[in-house]
Design an enzyme around this catalytic site. Structure first.
Site, PDB file in Angstrom:
ATOM      1  N   GLU A 270     -15.737 -57.260 126.503  1.00  0.00           N
ATOM      2  CA  GLU A 270     -16.168 -58.444 125.864  1.00  0.00           C
ATOM      3  C   GLU A 270     -17.605 -58.240 125.013  1.00  0.00           C
ATOM      4  O   GLU A 270     -17.375 -58.951 123.986  1.00  0.00           O
ATOM      5  CB  GLU A 270     -16.301 -59.510 126.926  1.00  0.00           C
ATOM      6  CG  GLU A 270     -15.031 -60.023 127.866  1.00  0.00           C
ATOM      7  CD  GLU A 270     -15.376 -61.025 128.898  1.00  0.00           C
ATOM      8  OE1 GLU A 270     -14.973 -62.131 128.602  1.00  0.00           O
ATOM      9  OE2 GLU A 270     -16.241 -60.624 129.935  1.00  0.00           O
TER      10      GLU A 270
ATOM     11  N   GLU B  36     -10.033 -58.384 135.893  1.00  0.00           N
ATOM     12  CA  GLU B  36     -10.546 -59.417 136.457  1.00  0.00           C
ATOM     13  C   GLU B  36      -9.416 -60.013 137.342  1.00  0.00           C
ATOM     14  O   GLU B  36      -9.780 -60.800 138.235  1.00  0.00           O
ATOM     15  CB  GLU B  36     -10.714 -60.668 135.281  1.00  0.00           C
ATOM     16  CG  GLU B  36     -12.233 -60.363 134.597  1.00  0.00           C
ATOM     17  CD  GLU B  36     -12.141 -59.183 133.706  1.00  0.00           C
ATOM     18  OE1 GLU B  36     -13.204 -59.125 133.004  1.00  0.00           O
ATOM     19  OE2 GLU B  36     -11.205 -58.820 133.106  1.00  0.00           O
TER      20      GLU B  36
END
Length: 267
Positions: free
Chosen positions: A115, A135
């Site tokens: 990210e 995740e």
């Protein structure tokens, strides 16, 4: 264990007009905590104030293995929201700032590390790097802007695959998926990133600002709206004093012409 406030997890070095910002928590694979985010924010602000371009890299064997899960697991839902929004704000100062950012990637580029890399404008990766969004396996969701930035780079379908199955991408796959723009040999990413930063720093400041701020916004617009905005930006940049000087230099043959790659004297 909680971060020690006295420890600085971010190194900073100014090499001429290029700022080099290093993620410096190698014993944790540069996992990002809340205090780490604030140190990144400070380094970004400093680079914006004194550099014309910046290189972001990781110390140790990895760029960044993502979120510090030991800290995250202790948060309440509202604390998690506040933390996520702070990541958005800090990473946004990279993506929508005033200077170009080039990331040099190696080792783990995972979760929040991907990210963070996605908030830079150009990504250079060593062949040793691997890319993942684990995740789903951790029972959480991306919170550092990945659902927007990573999905727009690789596509929602590719990101869905990575999150649902735990798929880990190689450097070559990352290039094919548009997660990175350059693949280099081990140990070469930072050098290549600096080379690209120097090239970007040589552009007109207003042109760089238009490229990094207008292009992503135009992508969000309808076709005709984007073309309309493009006309205004093109006119504004072309009538700046720096543009006039650069255009005259080209017309007077004081600036190099664009030539094919590998041609001597290309520019």
């Amino acid at each position: 264990m909680a971060d020690q406030p006295a420890r600085n997890f971010v190194s900073y070095e100014l090499q001429g007009e290029i700022a080099h910002i290093g993620l410096n928590r190698p014993e944790k694979r540069n996992a990002i905590s809340d205090s780490f985010v604030e140190m990144i924010a400070d380094a970004v602000a400093r680079a914006e104030s004194e550099a014309k371009a910046a290189v972001l890299y990781g110390h140790g064997d990895h760029f960044c293995a993502g979120l510090d899960l030991a800290e995250h697991v202790k948060k309440t839902p509202i604390e998690g929201i506040r933390g996520s929004r702070r990541w958005h704000a800090v990473f946004g100062t990279i993506e929508h700032g005033t200077i170009p950012w080039i990331s040099a990637l190696h080792g783990a580029v995972v979760g929040g590390g991907l990210e963070l890399a996605a908030s830079t404008h150009i990504r250079v990766t060593e062949r040793s790097a691997f890319f993942a969004l684990p995740e789903g396996q951790r029972g959480i969701f991306v919170g550092g802007g990945g659902s927007v930035r990573v999905a727009r780079l690789a596509g929602a379908a590719r990101m869905t695959d990575m999150m649902l199955t735990g798929r880990v991408a190689t450097a070559d796959e990352a290039e094919r998926w548009n997660l990175v723009q350059y693949v280099v040999d081990t140990g070469e990413a930072r050098r290549k990133a600096h080379e690209l930063a120097l090239a970007a720093a040589g552009n007109a400041t207003i042109s760089n600002y238009a490229v990094i701020n207008a292009l992503p916004r135009i992508q969000d617009m309808a076709k005709e709206d984007g073309l309309f905005v493009e006309s205004f930006i093109a006119s504004f940049t072309a009538t700046s004093p720096e543009a006039e000087e650069r255009l005259r230099a080209f017309l007077d043959k004081r600036a190099a012409r664009v030539k094919a790659p590998g041609t001597a004297g290309g520019g």
